[in-house]
Design a protein around this motif. Structure first.
Motif, PDB file in Angstrom:
ATOM      1  N   ASN A 156       4.045 -85.776  68.832  1.00  0.00           N
ATOM      2  CA  ASN A 156       3.759 -84.596  68.482  1.00  0.00           C
ATOM      3  C   ASN A 156       4.674 -83.430  68.802  1.00  0.00           C
ATOM      4  OD1 ASN A 156       1.586 -85.555  66.506  1.00  0.00           O
ATOM      5  ND2 ASN A 156       0.357 -85.758  68.430  1.00  0.00           N
ATOM      6  N   GLN A 157       5.373 -83.698  69.753  1.00  0.00           N
ATOM      7  CA  GLN A 157       6.301 -82.904  70.394  1.00  0.00           C
ATOM      8  C   GLN A 157       7.761 -82.715  69.793  1.00  0.00           C
ATOM      9  OE1 GLN A 157       6.286 -80.512  73.088  1.00  0.00           O
ATOM     10  NE2 GLN A 157       8.214 -79.982  72.654  1.00  0.00           N
ATOM     11  N   PRO A 158       7.919 -81.667  69.224  1.00  0.00           N
ATOM     12  CA  PRO A 158       9.417 -81.287  68.652  1.00  0.00           C
ATOM     13  C   PRO A 158      10.409 -81.406  69.501  1.00  0.00           C
ATOM     14  CG  PRO A 158       7.696 -79.530  68.133  1.00  0.00           C
ATOM     15  CD  PRO A 158       7.215 -80.389  69.399  1.00  0.00           C
ATOM     16  N   PHE A 159      11.260 -82.357  69.206  1.00  0.00           N
ATOM     17  CA  PHE A 159      12.435 -82.846  70.009  1.00  0.00           C
ATOM     18  C   PHE A 159      13.793 -82.635  69.343  1.00  0.00           C
ATOM     19  CE2 PHE A 159       9.571 -85.328  72.171  1.00  0.00           C
ATOM     20  CZ  PHE A 159       9.683 -85.053  73.434  1.00  0.00           C
ATOM     21  N   VAL A 160      14.861 -81.946  69.919  1.00  0.00           N
ATOM     22  CA  VAL A 160      16.202 -81.926  69.394  1.00  0.00           C
ATOM     23  C   VAL A 160      17.234 -82.681  70.337  1.00  0.00           C
ATOM     24  CG1 VAL A 160      16.697 -79.601  69.903  1.00  0.00           C
ATOM     25  CG2 VAL A 160      17.877 -80.662  68.047  1.00  0.00           C
ATOM     26  N   ILE A 161      18.004 -83.556  69.738  1.00  0.00           N
ATOM     27  CA  ILE A 161      19.121 -84.161  70.611  1.00  0.00           C
ATOM     28  C   ILE A 161      20.283 -83.203  70.522  1.00  0.00           C
ATOM     29  CG2 ILE A 161      20.498 -86.271  71.090  1.00  0.00           C
ATOM     30  CD1 ILE A 161      17.500 -86.681  71.087  1.00  0.00           C
ATOM     31  N   ASP A 162      20.624 -82.768  71.609  1.00  0.00           N
ATOM     32  CA  ASP A 162      22.055 -82.072  71.923  1.00  0.00           C
ATOM     33  C   ASP A 162      23.058 -82.790  71.783  1.00  0.00           C
ATOM     34  OD1 ASP A 162      20.350 -79.705  72.028  1.00  0.00           O
ATOM     35  OD2 ASP A 162      20.801 -79.485  74.267  1.00  0.00           O
ATOM     36  N   HIS A 163      24.062 -82.189  71.099  1.00  0.00           N
ATOM     37  CA  HIS A 163      25.647 -82.894  71.101  1.00  0.00           C
ATOM     38  C   HIS A 163      25.597 -84.389  70.668  1.00  0.00           C
ATOM     39  CE1 HIS A 163      25.856 -79.131  72.886  1.00  0.00           C
ATOM     40  NE2 HIS A 163      25.982 -79.647  74.308  1.00  0.00           N
ATOM     41  N   ILE A 164      24.707 -84.760  69.725  1.00  0.00           N
ATOM     42  CA  ILE A 164      24.457 -86.207  69.470  1.00  0.00           C
ATOM     43  C   ILE A 164      24.523 -87.131  70.394  1.00  0.00           C
ATOM     44  CG2 ILE A 164      25.612 -85.443  67.042  1.00  0.00           C
ATOM     45  CD1 ILE A 164      28.191 -87.299  68.107  1.00  0.00           C
ATOM     46  N   ALA A 165      23.903 -86.535  71.758  1.00  0.00           N
ATOM     47  CA  ALA A 165      23.620 -87.312  72.919  1.00  0.00           C
ATOM     48  C   ALA A 165      25.067 -87.823  73.492  1.00  0.00           C
ATOM     49  CB  ALA A 165      23.194 -88.830  72.607  1.00  0.00           C
ATOM     50  N   LYS A 166      25.963 -87.151  73.147  1.00  0.00           N
ATOM     51  CA  LYS A 166      27.366 -87.106  73.914  1.00  0.00           C
ATOM     52  C   LYS A 166      27.912 -88.475  74.196  1.00  0.00           C
ATOM     53  CE  LYS A 166      28.121 -83.683  76.886  1.00  0.00           C
ATOM     54  NZ  LYS A 166      28.201 -82.689  78.083  1.00  0.00           N
ATOM     55  N   PRO A 167      28.082 -89.125  73.241  1.00  0.00           N
ATOM     56  CA  PRO A 167      28.821 -90.231  73.091  1.00  0.00           C
ATOM     57  C   PRO A 167      30.437 -89.952  73.637  1.00  0.00           C
ATOM     58  CG  PRO A 167      28.659 -89.925  70.940  1.00  0.00           C
ATOM     59  CD  PRO A 167      27.952 -89.015  71.701  1.00  0.00           C
ATOM     60  N   VAL A 168      31.098 -90.899  74.045  1.00  0.00           N
ATOM     61  CA  VAL A 168      32.471 -90.671  74.330  1.00  0.00           C
ATOM     62  C   VAL A 168      33.183 -91.049  72.941  1.00  0.00           C
ATOM     63  CG1 VAL A 168      34.699 -91.447  75.506  1.00  0.00           C
ATOM     64  CG2 VAL A 168      32.381 -91.482  76.999  1.00  0.00           C
ATOM     65  N   ILE A 169      33.882 -90.060  72.337  1.00  0.00           N
ATOM     66  CA  ILE A 169      34.363 -90.317  70.965  1.00  0.00           C
ATOM     67  C   ILE A 169      35.466 -91.293  71.058  1.00  0.00           C
ATOM     68  CG2 ILE A 169      35.497 -88.903  69.107  1.00  0.00           C
ATOM     69  CD1 ILE A 169      32.616 -88.327  69.557  1.00  0.00           C
ATOM     70  N   GLY A 170      35.604 -92.319  70.196  1.00  0.00           N
ATOM     71  CA  GLY A 170      36.593 -93.467  70.124  1.00  0.00           C
ATOM     72  C   GLY A 170      36.177 -94.533  71.112  1.00  0.00           C
TER      73      GLY A 170
END
Length: 278
Positions: A156-170
């Protein structure tokens, strides 16, 4: 209305902002609301959510003062010690400031991969619900399994993931791992995701739009247009691109969606998630 769901202010201090390495010399300076307001006027942005960049209650008070002085700052995501035994008291203290919408901890810098699952931290997350505060999850991709467990524990807790969870792009070797856990997080209706912070997770200034497309496709498939938010991560984004470029990445990606869906991603979802008065 366009709402930037994720940006920062600071008066640069080498000790307080020790996370800025020598490679980040270009942002080792003051970034003020006056400067951002000029950027917004040039890029058609109506308001923002100011997010903590320093882990102190002083930072939260500073953001509060800026929000009172500048009406385009629609909400604040501050910092409080969620592990403190006095967490209920501290949240109560801030509860008379309606511009504070939630809190964040820089979990990405914690060496313990299971930091978020510690009993003290979970006690803090439990306390957030008392005042209907949101929580921004700032992690690197390798910390996603713990984030999934955390979200599982607090349905029931509102969460938001910042920066799409910071994968290394590529990083194609780890894309499936990242996507799998993003899908697991999205199974919880109370969890949202910010399309932000991508340009600094690749070789700075040497990216193309196509580098980000698979990641945006993955979060759109997982969360849908009703739980995604545009965020610039200004001024950190300036390490790898200007504001127009960062905003343009998201706008280009969503241009085939309906007008209503585009408006949700570019501002409506942020307003709904954080309870902004716009």
């Amino acid at each position: 209305m366009v709402i930037d769901s994720h940006q920062h202010f600071w008066q640069y201090d080498p000790q307080r902002h020790s996370w800025m390495t020598q490679e980040m010399v270009s942002i080792q300076q003051d970034f003020t609301p006056e400067l951002l307001q000029e950027v917004y006027q040039s890029n058609g942005v109506d308001g923002c959510v100011a997010v903590q960049a320093d882990q102190s209650e002083e930072e939260t008070h500073n953001l509060l003062a800026l929000a009172k002085a500048h009406s385009f700052i629609k909400g604040v995501v501050g910092w409080v010690d969620l592990r403190s035994e006095a967490i209920a008291e501290r949240l109560s203290y801030f509860s008379d400031q309606p511009v504070i919408k939630g809190f964040r901890h820089v979990v990405q810098d914690e060496p313990d991969h299971h930091f978020m699952l510690g009993s003290e931290f979970k006690r803090g997350i439990t306390a957030l619900k008392t005042h209907d505060y949101t929580y921004d999850i700032l992690i690197f991709a390798h910390q996603l399994p713990a984030a999934v467990q955390l979200v599982d524990l607090f349905p029931n807790q509102p969460f938001v993931i910042d920066h799409i969870a910071k994968p290394v792009i590529g990083d194609t070797d780890n894309f499936s791992f990242w996507q799998k856990h993003i899908k697991a997080l999205s199974a919880h209706e109370q969890t949202y995701c910010k399309i932000s912070g991508m340009v600094t997770e690749t070789t700075w200034g040497q990216w193309t739009y196509e580098d980000f497309e698979p990641y945006m496709e993955a979060v759109l498939e997982a969360f849908g247009p009703k739980r995604l938010m545009f965020g610039s991560d200004w001024p950190v984004c300036l390490l790898s691109g200007d504001y127009k470029q960062v905003k343009g990445i998201v706008e280009r990606f969503i241009h085939t969606l309906s007008k209503d869906e585009q408006q949700q991603i570019m501002g409506g979802n942020a307003a709904s998630f954080y309870g902004l008065s716009i």
